[in-house]
Design a protein around this motif. Structure first.
Motif, short mmCIF file in Angstrom:
data_model
loop_
_atom_site.label_atom_id
_atom_site.label_comp_id
_atom_site.label_asym_id
_atom_site.label_seq_id
_atom_site.Cartn_x
_atom_site.Cartn_y
_atom_site.Cartn_z
N PHE A 1 0.83 -1.20 0.00
CA PHE A 1 0.00 0.00 0.00
C PHE A 1 0.87 1.25 0.00
N SER A 2 0.32 2.33 -0.51
CA SER A 2 0.94 3.66 -0.42
C SER A 2 0.01 4.52 0.42
N VAL A 3 0.57 5.18 1.43
CA VAL A 3 -0.24 5.96 2.35
C VAL A 3 0.35 7.36 2.45
N PHE A 4 -0.52 8.35 2.37
CA PHE A 4 -0.10 9.74 2.56
C PHE A 4 -0.86 10.30 3.75
N LYS A 5 -0.17 10.93 4.63
CA LYS A 5 -0.80 11.58 5.77
C LYS A 5 -1.52 12.83 5.27
N ASN A 6 -2.77 13.02 5.71
CA ASN A 6 -3.57 14.15 5.23
C ASN A 6 -2.88 15.49 5.46
N GLU A 7 -2.21 15.64 6.59
CA GLU A 7 -1.56 16.93 6.85
C GLU A 7 -0.39 17.16 5.88
N GLU B 1 -0.65 20.30 -7.36
CA GLU B 1 -0.28 18.95 -6.91
C GLU B 1 -1.48 18.22 -6.30
N LYS B 2 -2.31 18.95 -5.55
CA LYS B 2 -3.52 18.34 -4.97
C LYS B 2 -4.48 17.91 -6.07
N VAL B 3 -4.65 18.73 -7.09
CA VAL B 3 -5.54 18.38 -8.21
C VAL B 3 -5.00 17.13 -8.92
N THR B 4 -3.69 17.10 -9.15
CA THR B 4 -3.08 15.94 -9.80
C THR B 4 -3.29 14.67 -8.97
N LEU B 5 -3.06 14.77 -7.67
CA LEU B 5 -3.27 13.63 -6.78
C LEU B 5 -4.74 13.19 -6.81
N GLY B 6 -5.65 14.14 -6.85
CA GLY B 6 -7.08 13.82 -6.95
C GLY B 6 -7.41 13.07 -8.22
N HIS B 7 -6.81 13.47 -9.35
CA HIS B 7 -7.04 12.77 -10.61
C HIS B 7 -6.50 11.34 -10.55
N ILE B 8 -5.35 11.17 -9.93
CA ILE B 8 -4.78 9.83 -9.78
C ILE B 8 -5.71 8.96 -8.94
N ALA B 9 -6.22 9.51 -7.83
CA ALA B 9 -7.14 8.75 -6.96
C ALA B 9 -8.40 8.37 -7.72
N GLU B 10 -8.95 9.29 -8.51
CA GLU B 10 -10.15 9.00 -9.30
C GLU B 10 -9.89 7.89 -10.31
N SER B 11 -8.73 7.92 -10.94
CA SER B 11 -8.38 6.89 -11.92
C SER B 11 -8.27 5.52 -11.26
N GLU C 1 -9.79 4.57 -8.46
CA GLU C 1 -11.15 4.17 -8.10
C GLU C 1 -11.90 3.63 -9.32
N HIS C 2 -11.76 4.31 -10.45
CA HIS C 2 -12.43 3.87 -11.69
C HIS C 2 -11.94 2.48 -12.08
N ASN C 3 -10.62 2.26 -12.06
CA ASN C 3 -10.07 0.95 -12.43
C ASN C 3 -10.55 -0.15 -11.49
N ARG C 4 -10.62 0.15 -10.20
CA ARG C 4 -11.10 -0.84 -9.24
C ARG C 4 -12.57 -1.17 -9.52
N GLN C 5 -13.36 -0.15 -9.79
CA GLN C 5 -14.78 -0.36 -10.06
C GLN C 5 -14.97 -1.19 -11.33
N MET C 6 -14.19 -0.92 -12.36
CA MET C 6 -14.28 -1.67 -13.62
C MET C 6 -13.87 -3.13 -13.43
N SER C 7 -13.07 -3.40 -12.39
CA SER C 7 -12.65 -4.77 -12.08
C SER C 7 -13.61 -5.45 -11.12
N GLY C 8 -14.73 -4.77 -10.80
CA GLY C 8 -15.71 -5.36 -9.90
C GLY C 8 -15.34 -5.27 -8.43
N LYS C 9 -14.39 -4.42 -8.11
CA LYS C 9 -13.95 -4.27 -6.73
C LYS C 9 -14.59 -3.04 -6.11
N ASN C 10 -14.53 -2.99 -4.78
CA ASN C 10 -14.97 -1.81 -4.06
C ASN C 10 -14.04 -0.67 -4.46
N PRO C 11 -14.58 0.42 -5.00
CA PRO C 11 -13.70 1.50 -5.47
C PRO C 11 -12.95 2.21 -4.36
#
Length: 159
Positions: free
Chosen positions: A11-17, A26-36, A38-48
Motif C-alpha cells: 500500500f501507499s499511504v499519505f498523511k492528510n496533513e 499537486e492536490k488536483v493531480t493527486l485527486g485525478h490519480i485517486a479517481e483513476s 477508483e475507476h479501475n477498481r470499479q471496472m474490475s468489480g472491486k470496491n472502489p
C-alpha cells in the motif's frame, strides 16, 4: 521501531496533513490519480474505495499488530493461490493455496459423503485468464479474489 522484516509493501499511504502542504496543482493531480484508481477498481468489480487501518511502525504496539497479522496470513508474501473446478455437473470454482486443502475444505463444507464424492471431478481452473463474472465484471479470477483474505473459498461457478 517495529521489526518489519518480511513485510510486503502493498500500500501507499499519505498523511492528510502532508497532502495539505502540496500546491493546488499537486492536490488536483493527486485527486485525478485517486479517481483513476477508483475507476479501475470499479471496472474490475472491486470496491472502489476500501478503508484501511494504518499503523505507524514507530508505535509501541506495532510489533503486537504485526504478530496478529502474521497469525491471519496478512504478513509478507501471500501464499500462491490456485483454483480448481469441483463438481459432478455444475462446477464450483474453489480458490486455495493447494489442491488437497481445497478438496478437504470443499467436502467438509458441503458435507459430501465418500459415496457422493465418486461422482465428482476436480479439474485445474485458470487464475489468470480474463472471464466474465456474474456482475458483468471482466477480469481474471486472481483479480476477482484479490480483496479476499481467507482461503479456501468458492469464488464462482461454471458449467
Amino acid at each position: 521501531m517495529a521489526n518489519t522484516e518480511g513485510m510486503t509493501f502493498k500500500f501507499s499511504v499519505f498523511k492528510n496533513e502532508d497532502i495539505e502542504q502540496l500546491t493546488h496543482h499537486e492536490k488536483v493531480t493527486l485527486g485525478h490519480i485517486a479517481e483513476s484508481i477508483e475507476h479501475n477498481r470499479q471496472m474490475s468489480g472491486k470496491n472502489p474505495r476500501n478503508t484501511y487501518l494504518v499503523i505507524n511502525t514507530d508505535e509501541p504496539y506495532a510489533d503486537e499488530v504485526i504478530e496478529i497479522m502474521k497469525r491471519y496470513g496478512h504478513w509478507g508474501d501471500s501464499p500462491e493461490l490456485n483454483a480448481w473446478a469441483i463438481g459432478p455437473d455444475r462446477y464450483d470454482v474453489v480458490v486455495a493455496s493447494d489442491k488437497e486443502s481445497a478438496i478437504t475444505w470443499y467436502r467438509q463444507t458441503l458435507k459430501i459423503s465418500d459415496d457422493e464424492w465418486k461422482d465428482y471431478e476436480v479439474n485445474d481452473f485458470p487464475m489468470n485468464e480474463q472471464m466474465r463474472f456474474e456482475n458483468d465484471c471482466i477480469c481474471t479470477l486472481r483479480q476477482f479474489v484479490s480483496d479476499v483474505h481467507e482461503f479456501p473459498i468458492i469464488a464462482c461457478w461454471t458449467e
